[in-house]
Design a protein around this motif. Structure first.
Motif, mmCIF file in Angstrom:
data_model
loop_
_atom_site.group_PDB
_atom_site.id
_atom_site.type_symbol
_atom_site.label_atom_id
_atom_site.label_comp_id
_atom_site.label_asym_id
_atom_site.label_seq_id
_atom_site.Cartn_x
_atom_site.Cartn_y
_atom_site.Cartn_z
ATOM 1 N N TYR A 108 0.825 -1.204 0.000
ATOM 2 C CA TYR A 108 0.000 0.000 0.000
ATOM 3 C C TYR A 108 0.863 1.260 0.000
ATOM 4 C CZ TYR A 108 -3.608 -3.402 1.130
ATOM 5 O OH TYR A 108 -4.449 -4.483 1.088
ATOM 6 N N ILE A 109 1.970 1.238 0.726
ATOM 7 C CA ILE A 109 2.892 2.375 0.694
ATOM 8 C C ILE A 109 3.483 2.526 -0.701
ATOM 9 C CG2 ILE A 109 5.139 3.207 1.479
ATOM 10 C CD1 ILE A 109 4.520 2.224 4.246
ATOM 11 N N LYS A 110 3.952 1.432 -1.279
ATOM 12 C CA LYS A 110 4.588 1.491 -2.594
ATOM 13 C C LYS A 110 3.611 1.951 -3.670
ATOM 14 C CE LYS A 110 7.991 -2.162 -1.631
ATOM 15 N NZ LYS A 110 8.412 -3.558 -1.939
ATOM 16 N N THR A 111 2.416 1.349 -3.676
ATOM 17 C CA THR A 111 1.423 1.703 -4.698
ATOM 18 C C THR A 111 0.998 3.159 -4.566
ATOM 19 O OG1 THR A 111 0.616 -0.576 -4.766
ATOM 20 C CG2 THR A 111 -0.841 1.133 -5.649
ATOM 21 N N THR A 112 0.783 3.593 -3.329
ATOM 22 C CA THR A 112 0.378 4.986 -3.108
ATOM 23 C C THR A 112 1.457 5.948 -3.581
ATOM 24 O OG1 THR A 112 -1.002 4.394 -1.214
ATOM 25 C CG2 THR A 112 -0.258 6.682 -1.352
ATOM 26 N N THR A 113 2.702 5.664 -3.236
ATOM 27 C CA THR A 113 3.801 6.547 -3.632
ATOM 28 C C THR A 113 3.941 6.588 -5.147
ATOM 29 O OG1 THR A 113 4.928 5.951 -1.571
ATOM 30 C CG2 THR A 113 6.214 7.105 -3.220
ATOM 31 N N GLU A 114 3.828 5.433 -5.792
ATOM 32 C CA GLU A 114 3.900 5.383 -7.250
ATOM 33 C C GLU A 114 2.759 6.157 -7.898
ATOM 34 O OE1 GLU A 114 3.820 1.223 -7.898
ATOM 35 O OE2 GLU A 114 5.970 0.912 -7.496
ATOM 36 N N THR A 115 1.589 6.126 -7.254
ATOM 37 C CA THR A 115 0.413 6.803 -7.801
ATOM 38 C C THR A 115 0.511 8.317 -7.692
ATOM 39 O OG1 THR A 115 -0.990 4.902 -7.268
ATOM 40 C CG2 THR A 115 -2.102 7.015 -7.626
ATOM 41 N N ILE A 116 1.010 8.805 -6.564
ATOM 42 C CA ILE A 116 1.017 10.260 -6.358
ATOM 43 C C ILE A 116 2.208 10.946 -7.012
ATOM 44 C CG2 ILE A 116 -0.222 9.985 -4.186
ATOM 45 C CD1 ILE A 116 2.410 10.727 -2.730
ATOM 46 N N ALA A 117 3.319 10.220 -7.185
ATOM 47 C CA ALA A 117 4.557 10.854 -7.645
ATOM 48 C C ALA A 117 4.393 11.664 -8.936
ATOM 49 C CB ALA A 117 5.659 9.811 -7.789
ATOM 50 N N PRO A 118 3.716 11.147 -9.970
ATOM 51 C CA PRO A 118 3.615 11.918 -11.211
ATOM 52 C C PRO A 118 2.802 13.207 -11.074
ATOM 53 C CG PRO A 118 3.113 9.594 -11.587
ATOM 54 C CD PRO A 118 3.127 9.801 -10.111
ATOM 55 N N HIS A 119 2.028 13.316 -9.995
ATOM 56 C CA HIS A 119 1.137 14.467 -9.841
ATOM 57 C C HIS A 119 1.659 15.511 -8.853
ATOM 58 C CE1 HIS A 119 -1.743 12.142 -12.123
ATOM 59 N NE2 HIS A 119 -1.694 11.169 -11.234
ATOM 60 N N LEU A 120 2.798 15.238 -8.243
ATOM 61 C CA LEU A 120 3.349 16.185 -7.268
ATOM 62 C C LEU A 120 3.939 17.397 -7.972
ATOM 63 C CD1 LEU A 120 5.183 13.653 -4.929
ATOM 64 C CD2 LEU A 120 3.123 14.949 -4.349
ATOM 65 N N GLY A 135 13.864 2.992 8.168
ATOM 66 C CA GLY A 135 14.527 3.077 6.877
ATOM 67 C C GLY A 135 13.559 3.149 5.718
ATOM 68 N N THR A 136 12.288 2.883 5.938
ATOM 69 C CA THR A 136 11.308 2.840 4.844
ATOM 70 C C THR A 136 11.221 4.176 4.104
ATOM 71 O OG1 THR A 136 9.985 1.172 5.991
ATOM 72 C CG2 THR A 136 8.892 2.421 4.254
ATOM 73 N N THR A 137 11.165 5.277 4.848
ATOM 74 C CA THR A 137 11.004 6.591 4.211
ATOM 75 C C THR A 137 12.159 6.883 3.262
ATOM 76 O OG1 THR A 137 9.874 7.356 6.210
ATOM 77 C CG2 THR A 137 10.597 9.039 4.645
ATOM 78 N N GLU A 138 13.372 6.598 3.723
ATOM 79 C CA GLU A 138 14.562 6.879 2.915
ATOM 80 C C GLU A 138 14.802 5.816 1.847
ATOM 81 O OE1 GLU A 138 16.731 9.337 2.874
ATOM 82 O OE2 GLU A 138 16.873 10.285 4.829
ATOM 83 N N GLU A 139 14.548 4.547 2.159
ATOM 84 C CA GLU A 139 14.936 3.454 1.276
ATOM 85 C C GLU A 139 13.839 3.032 0.298
ATOM 86 O OE1 GLU A 139 16.375 0.232 3.730
ATOM 87 O OE2 GLU A 139 17.356 1.644 5.091
ATOM 88 N N PRO A 143 13.151 6.829 -3.101
ATOM 89 C CA PRO A 143 13.496 6.412 -4.463
ATOM 90 C C PRO A 143 12.293 6.360 -5.407
ATOM 91 C CG PRO A 143 14.577 4.998 -2.866
ATOM 92 C CD PRO A 143 13.612 5.832 -2.104
ATOM 93 N N ILE A 144 11.140 5.938 -4.899
ATOM 94 C CA ILE A 144 9.947 5.885 -5.763
ATOM 95 C C ILE A 144 9.535 7.290 -6.164
ATOM 96 C CG2 ILE A 144 7.496 5.296 -5.868
ATOM 97 C CD1 ILE A 144 8.080 2.903 -4.068
ATOM 98 N N LEU A 145 9.518 8.218 -5.209
ATOM 99 C CA LEU A 145 9.152 9.602 -5.532
ATOM 100 C C LEU A 145 10.052 10.164 -6.625
ATOM 101 C CD1 LEU A 145 8.519 11.146 -1.979
ATOM 102 C CD2 LEU A 145 6.796 10.594 -3.711
ATOM 103 N N VAL A 207 12.526 14.911 15.915
ATOM 104 C CA VAL A 207 13.640 14.007 16.214
ATOM 105 C C VAL A 207 14.660 14.107 15.088
ATOM 106 C CG1 VAL A 207 12.238 12.448 17.611
ATOM 107 C CG2 VAL A 207 12.451 12.032 15.157
ATOM 108 N N SER A 208 15.805 13.478 15.272
ATOM 109 C CA SER A 208 16.946 13.731 14.398
ATOM 110 C C SER A 208 16.849 13.103 13.014
ATOM 111 C CB SER A 208 18.237 13.245 15.080
ATOM 112 O OG SER A 208 18.185 11.841 15.302
ATOM 113 N N SER A 209 15.991 12.101 12.832
ATOM 114 C CA SER A 209 15.918 11.431 11.534
ATOM 115 C C SER A 209 14.589 10.719 11.362
ATOM 116 C CB SER A 209 17.058 10.411 11.403
ATOM 117 O OG SER A 209 16.874 9.329 12.313
ATOM 118 N N THR A 210 14.304 10.331 10.123
ATOM 119 C CA THR A 210 13.104 9.535 9.873
ATOM 120 C C THR A 210 13.224 8.173 10.552
ATOM 121 O OG1 THR A 210 14.050 8.734 7.785
ATOM 122 C CG2 THR A 210 12.620 10.666 7.674
#
Length: 432
Positions: A108-120, A135-139, A143-145, A207-210
């Motif tokens: 769901y994270i991957k599909t959502t990110t792939e879906t929104i990226a072209p419209h940002l 690490g999910t946000t960075e890794e 990259p998908i965005l 906080v210091s990082s994602t």
């Protein structure tokens, strides 16, 4: 126009929230209450239609609160993801379940990110709220965005992780009053995300990082999982000793320091505690580390439904009845008291286990009139809540809804297996 602290404070920033469930919908309304324009996105057309008709599908969010903001146009829902281009900040609140091997399922994270990226559009802030491994946000998300758009994080886009902390039905805390953690990929992303959330949330904690924010959320729920496993094991120990585990916990709770009470039950439920620990277990394997303590807690908690089924069998045996062919009414389908949320509910597993042994199961829950679509228990879809009656061989109290009429239930003279210490001591009640 790129997102800035000034247009956040002036309420010129439009916010998109993806996923209008128990996390996304309360968050959308909280931002609407602070006079932001909010667009809610969901692939579920029924949810979209319900919102735009000013009808809430979540028990603790009343129709009036929803109607107020849909009515004045500050909140609208859509399944048209091309409208992401209208948003200055996009907050992702989608599920992060486990697969059948108890490993993270980030579809769901991957599909959502792939879906929104072209419209940002350039200058947009993207915030992930879905609970996940560090690490999910960075890794994964970053990259998908960047690959699905012409934009670069840190240059054209801002990116942060801010874990949801919703507790459906909790009357003491709301989305607004629960402190909000925020970790970001760079200083500018952090400043903007803190500024945005601070307009709607009373206390925002940077906080210091994602990765710190991601792991903090996992640790919160691992802490609960481990302690619940401890009291569940204590319950099993207390039974042959003929000691009331609930009395033991209350007695220990009189100590004013160094102790926090947790309560046993028929298993773990909800969208967090049964799932989140395994996200860290999976990630730890990447570093050659086995999380033995976390895995043992999960093993104990997952074993509780089978323990409860054995108690139902004992109860029926006491009345000279076999489990096979007996008619059992499960009291409470939701995973916790006084909510309409049945995600990961142990009640569903109890029904499956009992029926696998030949019992005939029905359920009674005023908050869940019928079982809707769900990922794990498709065979139960469409079943409806039944009335209380004497037409059962056993009641199994799985969820302690405060609206359950105790005296009426006891007056039916049906044996009760009570997993929550809900009923007063009574000859018909068999603790489990």
């Amino acid at each position: 126009m790129p997102l800035t602290i000034d247009n956040i404070k002036q309420r010129k920033a439009r916010i998109g929230i993806i996923g209008l469930g128990y996390v996304g919908l309360p968050l959308a309304l909280t931002f609407s209450e602070e006079k932001f324009q909010v667009i809610g996105f969901d692939i579920d057309k029924k949810k979209v239609h319900s919102i735009n008709q000013k009808q809430s599908y979540i028990k603790h969010i009343n129709h009036g609160r929803l109607a107020r903001f849909v009515g004045d146009g500050s909140f609208q829902a859509t399944d048209d993801f091309s409208r992401i281009q209208e948003c200055d900040a996009v907050i992702i609140c989608v599920p992060t379940p486990l697969d059948h091997h108890l490993e993270p399922d980030l579809q769901y994270i991957k599909t959502t990110t792939e879906t929104i990226a072209p419209h940002l559009k350039p200058g947009t802030l993207v915030s992930l709220e879905s609970t996940t491994w560090p690490g999910t946000t960075e890794e994964i998300v970053r990259p998908i965005l960047e690959s699905k758009s012409s934009l670069k994080v840190g240059k054209d886009l801002y990116l942060c992780f801010s874990p949801e902390r919703e507790d459906p039905g909790n009357k003491n805390y709301s989305t607004k009053s629960i402190p909000k953690l925020v970790g970001a990929v760079d200083e500018e992303s952090l400043s903007l995300s803190v500024a945005l959330y601070s307009q709607a949330i009373e206390h925002v904690v940077p906080v210091s990082s994602t990765q710190v924010a991601e792991l903090a959320k996992l640790f919160e729920n691992i802490f609960r999982s481990v302690n619940i496993a401890l009291v569940n094991e204590l319950k099993v120990i207390c039974e042959p000793m003929q000691i009331d585990v609930f009395e033991v916990i209350r007695a220990a709770g009189t100590k004013p320091f160094g102790f926090m009470p947790f309560w046993p039950g028929p298993g773990l439920g909800g969208h967090c505690i049964p799932i989140d620990p395994f996200y860290l277990t999976w990630k730890a394997k990447e570093f050659g580390i086995r999380t033995r303590f976390i895995e043992l807690a999960g093993e104990i908690n997952r074993s509780m439904p089978k323990y409860v089924v054995s108690k139902v069998q004992d109860c029926l045996n006491f009345y000279c009845k076999p489990l096979k062919g007996s008619k059992i009414l499960v009291l409470g389908l939701s995973y916790k008291a006084d909510v309409d949320d049945m995600r990961e509910s142990p009640s569903l597993e109890l029904i499956r286990l009992l029926e696998s042994k030949g019992a005939r199961c029905e359920y009674h829950d005023p908050y869940i009139p019928s079982i809707g679509a769900n990922r794990e228990y498709k065979e139960l879809e469409g079943r409806t809540s039944q009335e209380l009656s004497r037409d059962y061989d056993c009641f199994l109290l799985s969820t302690a809804h405060s609206v359950f009429p105790k005296e009426e239930i006891l007056s039916l003279s049906v044996p009760i297996v009570d997993t929550r210490n809900f009923f007063p001591q009574h000859k018909l009640v068999h603790p489990a």
